[in-house]
Scaffold this motif. Structure first.
Motif, PDB file in Angstrom:
ATOM      1  N   UNK A  80       0.837  -1.189   0.000  1.00  0.00           N
ATOM      2  CA  UNK A  80       0.000   0.000   0.000  1.00  0.00           C
ATOM      3  C   UNK A  80       0.882   1.253   0.000  1.00  0.00           C
ATOM      4  N   UNK A  81       0.573   2.186  -0.899  1.00  0.00           N
ATOM      5  CA  UNK A  81       1.152   3.528  -0.810  1.00  0.00           C
ATOM      6  C   UNK A  81       0.154   4.347  -0.006  1.00  0.00           C
ATOM      7  N   UNK A 116     -11.840  -2.866   1.154  1.00  0.00           N
ATOM      8  CA  UNK A 116     -12.907  -2.204   0.399  1.00  0.00           C
ATOM      9  C   UNK A 116     -12.445  -1.848  -1.014  1.00  0.00           C
ATOM     10  N   UNK A 117     -11.121  -1.896  -1.228  1.00  0.00           N
ATOM     11  CA  UNK A 117     -10.537  -1.566  -2.529  1.00  0.00           C
ATOM     12  C   UNK A 117     -10.073  -2.835  -3.238  1.00  0.00           C
ATOM     13  N   UNK A 118     -10.018  -2.757  -4.556  1.00  0.00           N
ATOM     14  CA  UNK A 118      -9.374  -3.792  -5.342  1.00  0.00           C
ATOM     15  C   UNK A 118      -7.957  -3.309  -5.650  1.00  0.00           C
ATOM     16  N   UNK A 119      -7.116  -4.236  -6.034  1.00  0.00           N
ATOM     17  CA  UNK A 119      -5.760  -3.901  -6.456  1.00  0.00           C
ATOM     18  C   UNK A 119      -5.823  -2.804  -7.520  1.00  0.00           C
ATOM     19  N   UNK A 120      -5.011  -1.781  -7.366  1.00  0.00           N
ATOM     20  CA  UNK A 120      -5.022  -0.653  -8.287  1.00  0.00           C
ATOM     21  C   UNK A 120      -5.966   0.462  -7.861  1.00  0.00           C
ATOM     22  N   UNK A 121      -6.745   0.224  -6.815  1.00  0.00           N
ATOM     23  CA  UNK A 121      -7.710   1.223  -6.340  1.00  0.00           C
ATOM     24  C   UNK A 121      -7.076   2.217  -5.395  1.00  0.00           C
ATOM     25  N   UNK A 122      -7.779   3.326  -5.207  1.00  0.00           N
ATOM     26  CA  UNK A 122      -7.309   4.321  -4.245  1.00  0.00           C
ATOM     27  C   UNK A 122      -8.478   5.098  -3.683  1.00  0.00           C
ATOM     28  N   UNK A 150      -4.750   8.692   2.878  1.00  0.00           N
ATOM     29  CA  UNK A 150      -4.881   8.579   1.429  1.00  0.00           C
ATOM     30  C   UNK A 150      -4.243   7.237   1.104  1.00  0.00           C
ATOM     31  N   UNK A 151      -5.008   6.338   0.500  1.00  0.00           N
ATOM     32  CA  UNK A 151      -4.597   4.962   0.288  1.00  0.00           C
ATOM     33  C   UNK A 151      -4.535   4.664  -1.208  1.00  0.00           C
TER      34      UNK A 151
END
Length: 157
Positions: A80-81, A116-122, A150-151
């Motif tokens: 995760x960034x 709650x996010x998929x890979x590539x999501x933010x 901020x993810x």
């Protein structure tokens, strides 16, 4: 004889420490910041013209980009960034290159929010104190603080 004296001193020290823990000094009780944090989060959302969704635990989240890759679970290892900051914008931590970590090793707000996010999501996670570090100070984070992240979910490993 010297060892007997040392043993005696250690016994006295342990006994004194034990009796101190049983004195009538109350332990500091955690404070429930849930209602205060909810007001703070709503004020932040209004001031920044943001609309969030809210989970049953009180986590607020904004998905800017869902992503189209794998979806992590609460026990996944992810990269995760992120940028972590307080409601006033003061940054307390960040990793632009990405942090690889297990979601079972982080604060509850991340364990619940990252899946709650998929890979590539933010997007953004607004984490009330009870899903973060609680009501006591932790390092540079004051007790009772709402944490904003901020993810960017780089990968599910």
């Amino acid at each position: 004889m010297k060892y007997v004296a040392v043993l005696f001193l250690i016994t006295i020290m342990v006994s004194c420490n034990s009796s101190n823990s049983n004195n009538n000094t109350p332990l500091e009780e955690p404070i429930d910041f849930s209602e205060i944090n909810e007001v703070e989060i709503n004020e932040y959302l209004t001031a920044n013209d943001l609309v969030s969704l809210k989970t049953s635990t009180g986590l607020h989240y904004i998905i800017k980009n869902q992503g189209d890759g794998a979806k992590p679970t609460t026990s996944s290892n992810v990269t995760v960034a992120y940028k972590g900051y307080f409601l006033d914008g003061s940054v307390f931590d960040q990793s632009t290159d990405g942090l690889s970590i297990g979601l079972n090793q982080v604060i509850a707000g991340w364990t619940e929010g990252i899946p709650l996010f998929n890979e590539g999501g933010n997007g953004i996670l607004l984490v009330p104190a009870h899903l973060g570090y609680g009501s006591f100070d932790y390092s540079t984070i004051p007790g009772g603080s709402v944490l904003v992240f901020d993810i960017g979910l780089i990968s599910v490993n």
